[in-house]
Design an enzyme around this catalytic site. Structure first.
Site, PDB file in Angstrom:
ATOM      1  N   ASP A 103      66.250  88.712   5.601  1.00 57.48           N
ATOM      2  CA  ASP A 103      67.203  87.608   5.515  1.00 57.48           C
ATOM      3  C   ASP A 103      68.546  88.011   6.119  1.00 57.48           C
ATOM      4  OD1 ASP A 103      65.144  86.527   4.171  1.00 57.48           O
ATOM      5  OD2 ASP A 103      66.218  86.192   2.277  1.00 57.48           O
ATOM      6  N   GLU A 154      69.152  90.166   8.518  1.00 49.37           N
ATOM      7  CA  GLU A 154      69.108  90.150   9.982  1.00 49.37           C
ATOM      8  C   GLU A 154      69.165  88.721  10.510  1.00 49.37           C
ATOM      9  OE1 GLU A 154      66.226  93.197  11.978  1.00 49.37           O
ATOM     10  OE2 GLU A 154      65.741  93.069   9.842  1.00 49.37           O
ATOM     11  N   ASP A 206      70.546  86.174   9.061  1.00 44.46           N
ATOM     12  CA  ASP A 206      71.910  85.656   8.902  1.00 44.46           C
ATOM     13  C   ASP A 206      72.814  86.127  10.037  1.00 44.46           C
ATOM     14  OD1 ASP A 206      71.159  84.365   6.659  1.00 44.46           O
ATOM     15  OD2 ASP A 206      71.986  85.842   5.248  1.00 44.46           O
ATOM     16  N   LEU A 232      45.909  54.274   0.864  1.00 37.79           N
ATOM     17  CA  LEU A 232      44.587  54.841   0.628  1.00 37.79           C
ATOM     18  C   LEU A 232      43.938  54.154  -0.556  1.00 37.79           C
ATOM     19  CD1 LEU A 232      45.426  58.639   0.928  1.00 37.79           C
ATOM     20  CD2 LEU A 232      43.983  57.322   2.472  1.00 37.79           C
ATOM     21  N   GLU A 245      41.916  67.537   1.792  1.00 43.39           N
ATOM     22  CA  GLU A 245      43.177  68.253   1.663  1.00 43.39           C
ATOM     23  C   GLU A 245      43.902  67.741   0.421  1.00 43.39           C
ATOM     24  OE1 GLU A 245      44.185  67.078   5.574  1.00 43.39           O
ATOM     25  OE2 GLU A 245      45.473  65.452   4.941  1.00 43.39           O
ATOM     26  N   LYS A 282      46.371  65.835  -2.028  1.00 43.57           N
ATOM     27  CA  LYS A 282      47.165  64.608  -1.946  1.00 43.57           C
ATOM     28  C   LYS A 282      48.515  64.951  -2.569  1.00 43.57           C
ATOM     29  CE  LYS A 282      47.196  59.665  -2.613  1.00 43.57           C
ATOM     30  NZ  LYS A 282      48.559  59.499  -3.101  1.00 43.57           N
ATOM     31  N   ASP A 323      52.306  64.686  -3.841  1.00 42.02           N
ATOM     32  CA  ASP A 323      53.047  63.647  -4.535  1.00 42.02           C
ATOM     33  C   ASP A 323      54.499  63.715  -4.081  1.00 42.02           C
ATOM     34  OD1 ASP A 323      53.367  61.563  -6.174  1.00 42.02           O
ATOM     35  OD2 ASP A 323      53.231  62.683  -8.044  1.00 42.02           O
ATOM     36  N   TYR A 355      50.078  65.498   8.025  1.00 39.79           N
ATOM     37  CA  TYR A 355      48.650  65.177   7.886  1.00 39.79           C
ATOM     38  C   TYR A 355      48.150  64.108   8.841  1.00 39.79           C
ATOM     39  CZ  TYR A 355      50.901  61.830   4.694  1.00 39.79           C
ATOM     40  OH  TYR A 355      51.720  60.888   4.139  1.00 39.79           O
ATOM     41  N   LYS A 388      41.551  60.858  -7.067  1.00 41.33           N
ATOM     42  CA  LYS A 388      42.620  61.179  -8.007  1.00 41.33           C
ATOM     43  C   LYS A 388      42.136  62.127  -9.112  1.00 41.33           C
ATOM     44  CE  LYS A 388      46.279  58.990  -7.250  1.00 41.33           C
ATOM     45  NZ  LYS A 388      46.625  57.689  -7.600  1.00 41.33           N
ATOM     46  N   CYS A 448      69.775  41.793 -32.688  1.00 38.20           N
ATOM     47  CA  CYS A 448      69.578  42.211 -31.297  1.00 38.20           C
ATOM     48  C   CYS A 448      70.376  43.489 -31.025  1.00 38.20           C
ATOM     49  CB  CYS A 448      70.019  41.114 -30.345  1.00 38.20           C
ATOM     50  SG  CYS A 448      70.045  41.660 -28.624  1.00 38.20           S
ATOM     51  N   CYS A 467      73.260  42.398 -28.243  1.00 37.80           N
ATOM     52  CA  CYS A 467      74.358  41.457 -28.512  1.00 37.80           C
ATOM     53  C   CYS A 467      74.570  41.193 -30.001  1.00 37.80           C
ATOM     54  CB  CYS A 467      74.114  40.143 -27.776  1.00 37.80           C
ATOM     55  SG  CYS A 467      72.753  39.191 -28.475  1.00 37.80           S
ATOM     56  N   CYS A 507      65.466  37.808 -29.260  1.00 34.07           N
ATOM     57  CA  CYS A 507      66.882  37.530 -29.413  1.00 34.07           C
ATOM     58  C   CYS A 507      67.097  36.128 -28.848  1.00 34.07           C
ATOM     59  CB  CYS A 507      67.686  38.566 -28.618  1.00 34.07           C
ATOM     60  SG  CYS A 507      69.372  38.044 -28.269  1.00 34.07           S
ATOM     61  N   CYS A 550      72.953  36.800 -23.943  1.00 35.86           N
ATOM     62  CA  CYS A 550      72.802  38.235 -24.226  1.00 35.86           C
ATOM     63  C   CYS A 550      72.735  38.993 -22.895  1.00 35.86           C
ATOM     64  CB  CYS A 550      71.530  38.452 -25.038  1.00 35.86           C
ATOM     65  SG  CYS A 550      71.098  40.181 -25.261  1.00 35.86           S
TER      66      CYS A 550
HETATM   67  S1  IVH Z   1      46.637  60.382   4.924  1.00 37.54           S
HETATM   68  C1  IVH Z   1      45.483  56.265   5.958  1.00 37.54           C
HETATM   69  N1  IVH Z   1      46.870  62.638   3.640  1.00 37.54           N
HETATM   70  O1  IVH Z   1      49.129  58.971   0.202  1.00 37.54           O
HETATM   71  C2  IVH Z   1      45.845  57.663   5.743  1.00 37.54           C
HETATM   72  N2  IVH Z   1      48.084  60.769   2.861  1.00 37.54           N
HETATM   73  O2  IVH Z   1      48.096  56.220  -0.416  1.00 37.54           O
HETATM   74  C3  IVH Z   1      47.101  57.751   5.019  1.00 37.54           C
HETATM   75  N3  IVH Z   1      49.443  61.224   0.900  1.00 37.54           N
HETATM   76  O3  IVH Z   1      51.497  57.037   1.779  1.00 37.54           O
HETATM   77  C4  IVH Z   1      47.707  59.017   4.893  1.00 37.54           C
HETATM   78  N4  IVH Z   1      48.924  63.339   0.710  1.00 37.54           N
HETATM   79  O4  IVH Z   1      52.133  59.397   1.273  1.00 37.54           O
HETATM   80  C5  IVH Z   1      47.232  61.355   3.712  1.00 37.54           C
HETATM   81  N5  IVH Z   1      46.976  64.691   2.593  1.00 37.54           N
HETATM   82  C6  IVH Z   1      47.356  63.421   2.673  1.00 37.54           C
HETATM   83  C7  IVH Z   1      48.252  62.856   1.764  1.00 37.54           C
HETATM   84  C8  IVH Z   1      48.587  61.509   1.881  1.00 37.54           C
HETATM   85  C9  IVH Z   1      49.639  62.342   0.210  1.00 37.54           C
HETATM   86  C10 IVH Z   1      50.057  59.923   0.577  1.00 37.54           C
HETATM   87  C11 IVH Z   1      50.814  59.326   1.695  1.00 37.54           C
HETATM   88  C12 IVH Z   1      50.412  57.882   1.761  1.00 37.54           C
HETATM   89  C13 IVH Z   1      49.644  57.715   0.519  1.00 37.54           C
HETATM   90  C14 IVH Z   1      48.526  56.743   0.770  1.00 37.54           C
END
Ligand code: IVH
Length: 667
Positions: free
Chosen positions: A32, A34, A36, A82, A113, A115, A117, A225, A314, A408, A411, A426, A431
């Site tokens: 780090d 180097e 910087d 999706l 892969e 998903k 969040d 992705y 999911k 309430c 109010c 209420c 209110c």
């Molecule tokens: S593919 C049609 N890959 O999921 C293909 N989406 O419900 C759409 N998301 O808005 C995207 N991880 O934000 C894909 N590995 C992944 C993902 C991914 C998260 C989210 C993405 C999208 C939402 C679709």
């Protein structure tokens, strides 16, 4: 001079390289310290030659001037959603459907892969330089958040390697690591600021900051992705090849990815991901399974804004136990008091839960839930957490049954529970809680759909006395809006523009927006269709209203009571002065769907095209030859070609023959 210029270029490349080794590949080559030093050398050299400054220099991630607001970015290729699968059976059904549609019994090659969040974003590169970054928004258009995305160290400002395309749109999920999120919340709490509920909220909140300096301080990251447009074509035939190509261009691609023939392997990947879930450094809410082969994807197409070639698998909903520390009551639009449990914070499925709705007094009684109890809380996907059970064995002594308050909480009016109703309410129409909720409902999607008028803004407007009733929203002016917290000139102007747009509205929307008890979107629609004019409805008797199909005595009475109230009546008059209210489109037989819709037929269909056209036309639909933004449905038969592509590009709904038949038959 020339040498110095070259030295500057070399230094930029070197800093960019080490930045990438560290942030994208997680495999630094130097310490780090180097790094910087190199970075400081570059800053010094650029300071000496401001004339050589370039936006894609690694020192230029953070721009210096905050933005005034956000502008909208249309996604040329829509960003789709999706479909979800909740269990193994649904995933297998997804696989079977693909095989059926492709008329094959051979196993399909899938990639899987995580998903993530976070927040889906699109990055546009022109001649290799990042020029625009936007959020997904509703899939068709999102917000320009270039200034904040530039600060994400794992997003390249300039593409690497050979054969850089002229124009490329790359898509991925921007997220915050758990460690980064925890550190951020700790520091927020030290500063007396409200902590973020989860990494996704903090990511979304960060991307919405006007000043890029805040984003630069927060630990945002990305995994890519997919892509939108690429010019020229990237020349890849599968998802895996695409990911390799994107990695080669300098993007961060997750090595945790599966590819294999057959759905079983993808399910195996999902299970192992779920097993490791709590050890991952970032939040994941499932896996995404995708057909690997682009040619197959093309044949499968999309339905209802989701591709048929991908599925979000999911994770199972999660339950946890925690202690209920308080029960509070909230006042809704119609004055209904909703009891809400306040919980000792508990992490469920990656989110810290502190509240759960108890719905009404009956539900509280059914659960016999009391302050001090240990409770089971469940959170399924994005649904509001709910209390499923009380651990009565763990109940402390001297607890009391909970009753909704007689006054309430907002109010102080005496609350009433009418006979035969579950709700306690209420009765005070003034209110503040009710006023805010009514305004929220009025501006909501099914109401006047005033874009950009969020909850916080309404709170401020009511608290400052700028707005009391819905019609006041239509009288807002720039000076008032600009004086509110967090409202720049640009966002104020945007809001005024959406209010202007909302003035052109329909009777259905107005009826729904009024918030008459028992009148939701569907009832509003049938009443609007029957009266067509607000004036006529105002003069209608209760018996008349009751005569409408689907409207019973309870609804009719509620409508009449509402319209007979002098305050409501004057509000309706004020709205009529301020809005242009169109009657619903005249209708032939049968519900909407085909009526008024524009169809394009393409590919080989099993019935003569003329036959299908005749049926569509007989139901009030139009059939056109070319696909445009105004097309509602493209019916794609076998070997559908460019029209189908065009439809996909424009986000027009694509129907197969079965779906078309279902639509025609529904009429
Ligand atoms: S593919 C049609 N890959 O999921 C293909 N989406 O419900 C759409 N998301 O808005 C995207 N991880 O934000 C894909 N590995 C992944 C993902 C991914 C998260 C989210 C993405 C999208 C939402 C679709």
């Amino acid at each position: 001079m020339k040498d110095e210029r070259q030295a500057l270029e070399d230094l930029r490349q070197e800093v960019a390289l080490h930045n990438r080794r560290y942030h994208v590949l997680d495999d630094p080559l130097i310490s780090d310290g180097e790094y910087d030093r190199l970075y400081r050398d570059l800053v010094a050299l650029e300071a000496k030659h401001p004339e050589w400054l370039s936006a894609d220099s690694p020192t230029q991630r953070v721009g210096d001037s905050p933005r005034e607001g956000f502008s909208t970015v249309e996604h040329v290729v829509p960003m789709l959603s999706l479909d979800n699968g909740m269990d193994r059976e649904q995933v297998e059904a997804f696989d079977s459907r693909i095989k059926r549609l492709l008329e094959t019994e051979d196993d399909i090659a899938y990639t899987a892969e995580p998903k993530y969040d976070g927040v889906a974003c699109e990055l546009l590169y022109e001649q290799g330089a990042l020029v625009l970054g936007s959020t997904r928004g509703d899939g068709r258009a999102g917000e320009d958040v270039t200034h904040n995305l530039r600060t994400v160290r794992s997003i390249p400002l300039r593409l690497e390697g050979q054969a850089v395309p002229d124009r490329l749109e790359v898509r991925g999920e921007v997220f915050m690591t758990l460690a980064g999120f925890d550190a951020l919340n700790r520091s927020r709490m030290e500063q007396g600021l409200e902590p973020f509920a989860n990494p996704r909220n903090s990511t979304a909140g960060t991307l919405r900051q006007l000043d890029p300096r805040s984003a630069a301080e927060r630990p945002l990251d990305i995994f890519v992705y997919g892509i939108g447009r690429a010019e020229p074509d990237l020349g890849v035939a599968t998802h895996r090849e695409l990911m390799e190509r994107l990695a080669g261009l300098g993007f961060k691609v997750n090595p945790r990815m599966h590819r294999g023939v057959g759905i079983a392997g993808a399910i195996g990947f999902h299970e192992s991901l779920e097993h490791d879930r709590d050890d991952l450094p970032y939040e994941v809410d499932g896996s995404v399974i995708k057909a690997d082969d682009f040619a197959l994807r093309e044949r499968l197409g999309t339905l209802n804004r989701s591709p048929r070639w991908a599925l979000a698998f999911k994770f199972a909903p999660r339950q946890e136990t925690t202690r209920l520390v308080d029960i509070r009551s909230y006042v809704g639009r119609t004055g209904t008091l909703t009891p809400v449990a306040v919980l000792e914070p508990v992490r469920i499925g990656g989110v810290t839960v502190v509240h759960a709705s108890l719905h009404n007094q009956d539900e509280v009684d059914r659960l016999d839930v009391r302050v001090g109890d240990t409770v089971f809380v469940e959170r399924a996907g994005d649904v509001i957490p709910k209390i499923v059970k009380v651990v009565t064995d763990a109940r402390p002594r001297r607890t009391r049954r909970y009753r909704l308050p007689e006054k309430c909480p907002v109010c102080g009016s005496v609350t009433l529970r009418l006979e035969g109703e579950v709700a306690r309410r209420c009765p005070n129409l003034e209110c503040p809680a009710q006023v805010k909720e009514r305004l929220r409902h009025f501006a909501s999607r099914g109401g006047l759909d005033i874009d950009g008028l969020g909850e916080k803004l309404i709170d401020q407007l009511v608290e400052r006395g700028a707005v009391r009733r819905p019609s006041d929203l239509l009288d807002l002016d720039l000076a008032t809006l600009v004086s509110l917290d967090r409202m720049g000139e640009k966002s104020s102007e945007n809001l005024l523009a959406s209010i202007e747009r909302a003035r052109q509205t329909t009777l259905t929307r107005v009826l729904n927006a009024l918030g008459i008890r028992h009148v939701g979107e569907r009832v509003a629609e049938v009443i609007a269709e029957s009266y067509r004019d607000l004036g006529k409805l105002l003069d209608a008797s209760q018996a008349d209203i009751e005569g409408i199909e689907e409207v019973g005595p309870v609804i009719a009475e509620s409508v009449r009571l509402f319209l007979d109230d002098p305050a409501n009546r004057s509000e309706v008059d004020r709205l009529r002065e301020r809005l242009q209210i169109a009657p619903p489109a005249p209708r032939a037989e049968g519900p909407s769907g085909v009526e008024g819709a524009t169809f394009v037929l393409t590919g080989t269909l099993s019935e003569p095209r003329a036959e299908l056209e005749k049926r569509i036309k007989s139901l009030g639909g139009k059939v056109k030859n070319s696909v445009s933004k105004r097309t509602d449905y493209v019916v794609a038969g076998n070997r559908a070609g460019s029209k189908r592509d065009r439809a996909e590009e424009l986000g027009v709904e694509i129907l197969d023959e079965d779906a078309l038949r279902a639509l025609l038959e529904a009429e």
